[in-house]
Design an enzyme around this catalytic site. Structure first.
Site, short mmCIF file in Angstrom:
data_model
loop_
_atom_site.label_atom_id
_atom_site.label_comp_id
_atom_site.label_asym_id
_atom_site.label_seq_id
_atom_site.Cartn_x
_atom_site.Cartn_y
_atom_site.Cartn_z
N GLU A 114 -53.01 -22.70 -7.26
CA GLU A 114 -52.88 -21.82 -6.09
C GLU A 114 -53.94 -22.19 -5.07
O GLU A 114 -55.01 -22.70 -5.43
CB GLU A 114 -53.05 -20.37 -6.60
CG GLU A 114 -53.13 -19.30 -5.56
CD GLU A 114 -51.81 -19.01 -4.88
OE1 GLU A 114 -51.36 -19.90 -4.12
OE2 GLU A 114 -51.25 -17.92 -5.06
N ASP A 115 -53.64 -21.94 -3.79
CA ASP A 115 -54.64 -22.27 -2.77
C ASP A 115 -55.75 -21.22 -2.69
O ASP A 115 -56.93 -21.56 -2.70
CB ASP A 115 -53.98 -22.47 -1.39
CG ASP A 115 -53.10 -21.28 -0.96
OD1 ASP A 115 -52.92 -20.34 -1.77
OD2 ASP A 115 -52.60 -21.30 0.17
N ASP A 118 -56.87 -13.73 -2.71
CA ASP A 118 -57.44 -12.77 -1.77
C ASP A 118 -57.62 -11.45 -2.51
O ASP A 118 -58.64 -11.23 -3.16
CB ASP A 118 -56.48 -12.67 -0.57
CG ASP A 118 -57.14 -12.11 0.67
OD1 ASP A 118 -57.90 -11.16 0.54
OD2 ASP A 118 -56.88 -12.62 1.78
N PHE A 167 -60.69 -15.42 7.57
CA PHE A 167 -59.38 -16.05 7.47
C PHE A 167 -59.54 -17.55 7.67
O PHE A 167 -60.01 -18.00 8.72
CB PHE A 167 -58.40 -15.47 8.49
CG PHE A 167 -56.98 -15.83 8.15
CD1 PHE A 167 -56.25 -15.06 7.25
CD2 PHE A 167 -56.40 -16.97 8.67
CE1 PHE A 167 -54.96 -15.41 6.90
CE2 PHE A 167 -55.10 -17.33 8.33
CZ PHE A 167 -54.39 -16.55 7.43
N ARG A 180 -51.74 -26.39 8.98
CA ARG A 180 -51.62 -27.09 7.70
C ARG A 180 -51.99 -28.56 7.88
O ARG A 180 -52.40 -29.23 6.94
CB ARG A 180 -50.19 -26.99 7.15
CG ARG A 180 -49.79 -25.57 6.76
CD ARG A 180 -48.59 -25.59 5.81
NE ARG A 180 -47.85 -24.34 5.81
CZ ARG A 180 -48.11 -23.30 5.01
NH1 ARG A 180 -49.10 -23.38 4.15
NH2 ARG A 180 -47.38 -22.21 5.06
N1 HPA Z 1 -55.94 -18.24 4.94
C1 HPA Z 1 -54.65 -18.57 4.72
N2 HPA Z 1 -53.84 -17.89 3.91
C2 HPA Z 1 -54.36 -16.83 3.27
C3 HPA Z 1 -55.69 -16.43 3.45
C4 HPA Z 1 -56.52 -17.17 4.33
O1 HPA Z 1 -57.72 -16.88 4.55
N3 HPA Z 1 -55.88 -15.34 2.66
C5 HPA Z 1 -54.69 -15.10 2.04
N4 HPA Z 1 -53.77 -15.98 2.40
MG MG Z 2 -51.16 -19.10 -1.83
#
Ligand code: HPA
Ligand code: MG
Length: 200
Positions: A114-115, A118, A167, A180
């Site tokens: 996962e990226d 949060d 963010f 992206r």
């Molecule tokens: N950036 C991009 N996508 C996200 C973020 C963020 O900081 N937090 C949750 N989804």
């Molecule tokens: Mg994600």
């Protein structure tokens, strides 16, 4: 002092993590994962779209370890997207889009890639949804974990960076599908938030 595309020059506040530092950290994460997992095959599950850069870099580095080590860790890959149900709070489930037949996960060791985590709510729901496919083990790696008061307290098994409550964009993370195509992880400025605001 770093190169960013012309189309993003005026809309970034600052670079939080340059691409090179991310690369070095991903290399180390790959080694930790390689050392911890046995030689049982794993299924690496990429959570699209934001996870795709981290996923490809991580798998590349695992392949390099596989080529240069006595141990071998067979890896197969799959890609999913997540959609929250309308009544997500009540069900605690997420809809999983794409991916091969998830029944293939039965008895397997799964690594979710996962990226960013949060609140942690989505990942908790994904983990609970995946349980119905009876995987042997499920581990999670997230490149970023946000230090936010909204956190549910969820912590993935492998964390790239703990980041402040901003963010962030770049390295496949987006703001309304923009950014992206930015290699560093950056914080956008107010002008950027306005220029790339979602059209209603
Ligand atoms: N950036 C991009 N996508 C996200 C973020 C963020 O900081 N937090 C949750 N989804
Ligand atoms: Mg994600």
């Amino acid at each position: 002092m770093f190169c960013v595309p012309k189309h993003y020059e005026d809309v970034l506040d600052y670079i939080m993590l340059p691409a090179g530092i991310i690369n070095d950290r991903v290399e180390r994460l790959a080694r930790d994962i390689f050392d911890d997992f046995g030689s049982q095959p794993i299924i690496a599950l990429c959570v699209l779209k934001g996870g795709y850069k981290f996923f490809t870099d991580l798998i590349d580095k695992l392949q390099t370890l596989n080529r240069n080590s006595e141990k071998s860790l067979p890896i197969s890959i799959d890609f999913i997207r997540l959609k929250s149900y309308m009544n997500e709070q009540s069900t605690g489930q997420v809809q999983i889009l794409g991916g091969d037949n998830l029944k293939n996960l039965s008895g397997k060791n799964v690594l979710i890639v996962e990226d960013i985590i949060d609140t942690g709510n989505t990942m908790r729901k994904l983990l609970s949804t995946l349980q119905q496919y009876k995987p042997n083990t499920v581990k999670v790696t997230s490149l970023f974990v946000k230090r936010t008061p909204k956190s549910s307290g969820y912590k993935p098994d492998y964390i790239g960076f703990s980041i402040p409550d901003k963010f962030v964009v770049g390295y496949a993370l987006d703001y309304n599908e923009y950014f992206r195509d930015l290699s560093h992880v950056c914080v956008i400025n107010e002008a950027g938030k306005e220029r790339f605001a979602a059209s209603i």
